[in-house]
Motif scaffolding. Structure first.
Motif, PDB file in Angstrom:
ATOM      1  N   LEU A 215       0.885  -1.106  -0.250  1.00  0.00           N
ATOM      2  CA  LEU A 215       0.248   0.016  -0.121  1.00  0.00           C
ATOM      3  C   LEU A 215       1.247   1.496  -0.289  1.00  0.00           C
ATOM      4  N   PRO A 216       1.814   1.632   0.939  1.00  0.00           N
ATOM      5  CA  PRO A 216       2.235   2.766   1.251  1.00  0.00           C
ATOM      6  C   PRO A 216       3.667   2.558  -0.665  1.00  0.00           C
ATOM      7  N   ARG A 217       3.641   1.678  -0.663  1.00  0.00           N
ATOM      8  CA  ARG A 217       4.213   1.516  -1.804  1.00  0.00           C
ATOM      9  C   ARG A 217       3.285   2.187  -3.705  1.00  0.00           C
ATOM     10  N   GLU A 218       2.243   1.563  -3.854  1.00  0.00           N
ATOM     11  CA  GLU A 218       1.483   1.951  -4.419  1.00  0.00           C
ATOM     12  C   GLU A 218       0.936   3.049  -4.556  1.00  0.00           C
ATOM     13  N   SER A 219       0.864   3.556  -2.962  1.00  0.00           N
ATOM     14  CA  SER A 219       0.913   4.745  -3.485  1.00  0.00           C
ATOM     15  C   SER A 219       1.824   6.461  -3.814  1.00  0.00           C
ATOM     16  N   THR A 220       3.192   5.419  -3.432  1.00  0.00           N
ATOM     17  CA  THR A 220       4.184   6.598  -4.626  1.00  0.00           C
ATOM     18  C   THR A 220       3.868   5.634  -6.093  1.00  0.00           C
ATOM     19  N   HIS A 221       3.573   5.132  -6.230  1.00  0.00           N
ATOM     20  CA  HIS A 221       3.504   4.865  -7.893  1.00  0.00           C
ATOM     21  C   HIS A 221       4.893   3.892  -7.920  1.00  0.00           C
ATOM     22  N   TYR A 222       5.041   2.565  -6.628  1.00  0.00           N
ATOM     23  CA  TYR A 222       6.093   2.275  -6.840  1.00  0.00           C
ATOM     24  C   TYR A 222       5.956   0.125  -7.301  1.00  0.00           C
ATOM     25  N   GLN A 223       5.854  -0.514  -8.325  1.00  0.00           N
ATOM     26  CA  GLN A 223       4.882  -1.478  -8.096  1.00  0.00           C
ATOM     27  C   GLN A 223       6.234  -2.527  -8.699  1.00  0.00           C
TER      28      GLN A 223
ATOM     29  N   PHE B 163      -8.946 -23.115   1.695  1.00  0.00           N
ATOM     30  CA  PHE B 163      -8.344 -22.169   0.180  1.00  0.00           C
ATOM     31  C   PHE B 163      -8.641 -20.924   0.777  1.00  0.00           C
ATOM     32  N   GLY B 164      -9.988 -20.286   1.654  1.00  0.00           N
ATOM     33  CA  GLY B 164      -9.895 -18.891   1.627  1.00  0.00           C
ATOM     34  C   GLY B 164      -8.589 -18.502   1.484  1.00  0.00           C
ATOM     35  N   LEU B 165      -7.699 -18.701   1.657  1.00  0.00           N
ATOM     36  CA  LEU B 165      -5.937 -18.363   1.836  1.00  0.00           C
ATOM     37  C   LEU B 165      -6.078 -17.854   0.105  1.00  0.00           C
ATOM     38  N   ILE B 166      -6.304 -17.867  -1.013  1.00  0.00           N
ATOM     39  CA  ILE B 166      -5.755 -17.570  -1.835  1.00  0.00           C
ATOM     40  C   ILE B 166      -6.801 -16.348  -2.909  1.00  0.00           C
ATOM     41  N   PRO B 167      -8.047 -16.317  -2.564  1.00  0.00           N
ATOM     42  CA  PRO B 167      -8.909 -15.491  -2.896  1.00  0.00           C
ATOM     43  C   PRO B 167      -8.537 -13.932  -1.694  1.00  0.00           C
ATOM     44  N   MET B 168      -8.251 -14.517  -0.818  1.00  0.00           N
ATOM     45  CA  MET B 168      -7.747 -13.448   0.273  1.00  0.00           C
ATOM     46  C   MET B 168      -6.847 -12.920  -0.050  1.00  0.00           C
ATOM     47  N   THR B 169      -5.459 -13.616  -0.625  1.00  0.00           N
ATOM     48  CA  THR B 169      -4.389 -13.064  -0.437  1.00  0.00           C
ATOM     49  C   THR B 169      -5.096 -11.949  -2.325  1.00  0.00           C
ATOM     50  N   ALA B 170      -5.476 -12.424  -3.261  1.00  0.00           N
ATOM     51  CA  ALA B 170      -5.753 -11.854  -4.035  1.00  0.00           C
ATOM     52  C   ALA B 170      -6.462 -10.811  -4.342  1.00  0.00           C
ATOM     53  N   ASN B 171      -7.181 -10.900  -3.161  1.00  0.00           N
ATOM     54  CA  ASN B 171      -8.117  -9.523  -2.700  1.00  0.00           C
ATOM     55  C   ASN B 171      -7.000  -8.280  -1.879  1.00  0.00           C
ATOM     56  N   ALA B 172      -6.491  -8.810  -1.363  1.00  0.00           N
ATOM     57  CA  ALA B 172      -4.587  -7.657  -0.612  1.00  0.00           C
ATOM     58  C   ALA B 172      -4.420  -6.788  -1.824  1.00  0.00           C
ATOM     59  N   ILE B 173      -3.501  -7.689  -2.782  1.00  0.00           N
ATOM     60  CA  ILE B 173      -3.032  -7.008  -3.707  1.00  0.00           C
ATOM     61  C   ILE B 173      -3.971  -6.372  -4.426  1.00  0.00           C
ATOM     62  N   MET B 174      -5.250  -6.399  -4.633  1.00  0.00           N
ATOM     63  CA  MET B 174      -5.589  -5.904  -5.757  1.00  0.00           C
ATOM     64  C   MET B 174      -7.068  -4.934  -5.112  1.00  0.00           C
ATOM     65  N   THR B 175      -6.173  -4.566  -3.831  1.00  0.00           N
ATOM     66  CA  THR B 175      -7.337  -3.741  -2.598  1.00  0.00           C
ATOM     67  C   THR B 175      -5.713  -2.710  -2.689  1.00  0.00           C
ATOM     68  N   SER B 176      -4.580  -2.730  -2.684  1.00  0.00           N
ATOM     69  CA  SER B 176      -3.992  -2.306  -2.495  1.00  0.00           C
ATOM     70  C   SER B 176      -2.810  -1.517  -3.351  1.00  0.00           C
ATOM     71  N   ARG B 177      -3.435  -2.398  -4.959  1.00  0.00           N
ATOM     72  CA  ARG B 177      -3.181  -1.376  -6.367  1.00  0.00           C
ATOM     73  C   ARG B 177      -4.527  -0.254  -6.190  1.00  0.00           C
ATOM     74  N   LEU B 178      -5.392  -0.437  -6.421  1.00  0.00           N
ATOM     75  CA  LEU B 178      -6.973   0.163  -5.932  1.00  0.00           C
ATOM     76  C   LEU B 178      -6.472   1.776  -5.031  1.00  0.00           C
ATOM     77  N   PHE B 179      -6.608   1.082  -3.923  1.00  0.00           N
ATOM     78  CA  PHE B 179      -6.187   2.592  -2.945  1.00  0.00           C
ATOM     79  C   PHE B 179      -4.793   2.960  -3.015  1.00  0.00           C
ATOM     80  N   GLY B 180      -3.748   2.640  -4.208  1.00  0.00           N
ATOM     81  CA  GLY B 180      -2.610   3.459  -4.539  1.00  0.00           C
ATOM     82  C   GLY B 180      -3.379   4.349  -5.451  1.00  0.00           C
ATOM     83  N   ARG B 181      -3.817   3.657  -6.318  1.00  0.00           N
ATOM     84  CA  ARG B 181      -4.251   5.090  -7.316  1.00  0.00           C
ATOM     85  C   ARG B 181      -5.679   5.823  -6.798  1.00  0.00           C
ATOM     86  N   GLU B 182      -5.568   5.753  -5.272  1.00  0.00           N
ATOM     87  CA  GLU B 182      -6.689   6.604  -4.968  1.00  0.00           C
ATOM     88  C   GLU B 182      -7.963   6.368  -5.333  1.00  0.00           C
TER      89      GLU B 182
END
Length: 389
Positions: free
Chosen positions: A255-263, A309-328
């Motif tokens: 999240l803090p890295r996506e916020s500064t556009h570092y991927q 197996f809920g760990l898999i979608p939860m991890t995907a959610n964390a990645i996608m959410t950080s990307r969206l939040f980083g873009r505001e």
């Protein structure tokens, strides 16, 4: 370059990610052994009652935080220093409003103290993450968990379930020093927070969604099935929660890295691969663990295997959410949270009644998958629209 640095470079790992992940992992391991130890010495009903109270604390804390911890992580990382003072003041006020209502409902002072501690502690580590001080974050998270386990076990021998809750309260208050330090700079000027109110609203939805992911099912299970079934369900959920350190660490790091556009795509690939691998490993490991150490929880074996197996979608959610939040871009997170909460409520009611523990596990897994699909759709169309500009 030392050997550890060469290994990091080989896998595309960054020192910050390793520090965040190591702190969360060690804290999670300590917590897992604590919960398994408590399960071995507590009656199933008491185990369910304890987790019921902790679920209330977590959900109410997420309400009182108003999504401001993610706001601090995102915008303090961009240099908006005043936002942490304004956010902390609002969290303090929201706690003062909520506390009397919660005490009227539960009539337990230790639950109240835990709510205060969890709220203040969350804002404290959010500030540390925003400053990208990953080493300090790791130390704080690990130290809090170690103190909590020690105090909870000690106080349980004297006070029972209330002692465990008091251990949580004291440990979080002890390590909320960033919050207490910020109080000297409180003013009634809330300009920075008002400016980001749209982001905060959708961040609030994320906070509630995460809390509901981990806790709302317990509030549904208890009135429908009682503390006994909740105790069995919680053992299943505990394996899942132990591994949730993976998506948690990825989100906190990105999240803090996506916020500064570092991927870093390697982190994303590594995170998803790790989630898949550990889900498979624990699927086969859960039966012998439960059979060997928790024979009074044998009924929860199959539900634990499904839920892991809920760990898999939860991890995907964390990645996608950080990307969206980083873009505001937080509206998709809000909509996905609504989808998750709605799906969980409906599936718990329908499948829980028909299939018991297995139905509850399917409900938890299915709602996470639907949340992932929703986020994926928004990311796909958002990328498509950007390409047309």
């Amino acid at each position: 370059m030392n050997r550890l640095s060469r290994v990091r470079n080989l896998f595309g790992l960054e020192k910050g990610l390793l520090q965040v992940a190591s702190g969360n992992t060690l804290a999670s391991i300590i917590g897992a052994f604590f919960w398994l130890f408590m399960a071995s010495i507590m009656r199933v009903e008491d185990y369910g009652r304890l987790n019921y109270y902790l679920a209330i604390i977590s959900i109410v804390a997420s309400i009182s935080l108003l999504g401001l911890q993610n706001t601090v992580i995102t915008y303090l990382a961009k240099g908006k220093t005043n936002i942490k003072y304004q956010a902390n003041l609002i969290v303090l006020i929201s706690n003062l409003i909520i506390l009397p209502i919660l005490f009227f409902i539960v009539q337990n002072i230790f639950v109240i103290l835990s709510l205060i501690g969890l709220s203040f502690f969350t804002m404290s580590w959010a500030e540390t993450l925003a400053n990208k001080d990953y080493r300090k974050f790791s130390i704080i998270i690990l130290s809090q968990r170690a103190v909590q386990v020690f105090l909870s076990i000690l106080l349980y021998t004297v006070m029972g379930v209330d002692g465990v809750i008091l251990g949580y309260a004291l440990s979080t208050l002890t390590f909320a020093f960033n919050f207490f330090r910020s109080m000297s700079n409180f003013t009634m000027k809330l300009d920075d927070v008002k400016e980001k109110r749209s982001f905060i609203i959708h961040s609030y939805a994320l906070t509630l969604s995460n809390s509901v992911t981990n806790n709302a099912d317990k509030l549904l299970v208890t009135p429908l099935f009682g503390f006994g079934i909740l105790g069995l369900y919680q053992i299943s959920f505990q394996f899942f929660m132990f591994l949730s350190v993976i998506p948690l660490s990825i989100f906190q790091f990105l999240l803090p890295r996506e916020s500064t556009h570092y991927q870093n795509k390697k982190v994303v690939i590594l995170g998803l691969g790790t989630a898949v691998a550990f889900s498979i490993i624990f699927y086969f490991a859960i039966p012998p663990i439960i059979s060997s150490f928790f024979d009074h929880f044998l009924e929860s074996m199959q539900s634990a295997q499904i839920m892991i197996f809920g760990l898999i979608p939860m991890t995907a959610n964390a990645i996608m959410t950080s990307r969206l939040f980083g873009r505001e871009t937080s509206r998709p997170v809000f909509i996905a949270a609504v989808v998750y909460i709605s799906a969980l409520s409906i599936l718990v009611l329908l499948l829980g009644r028909e299939l018991g523990l297995i139905g509850l596990a399917i409900a938890a897994l299915g709602s996470l998958v639907l949340q992932s699909v929703t986020l994926c759709i928004f990311l796909f169309f958002g990328r498509k629209n950007q390409s047309k500009i």
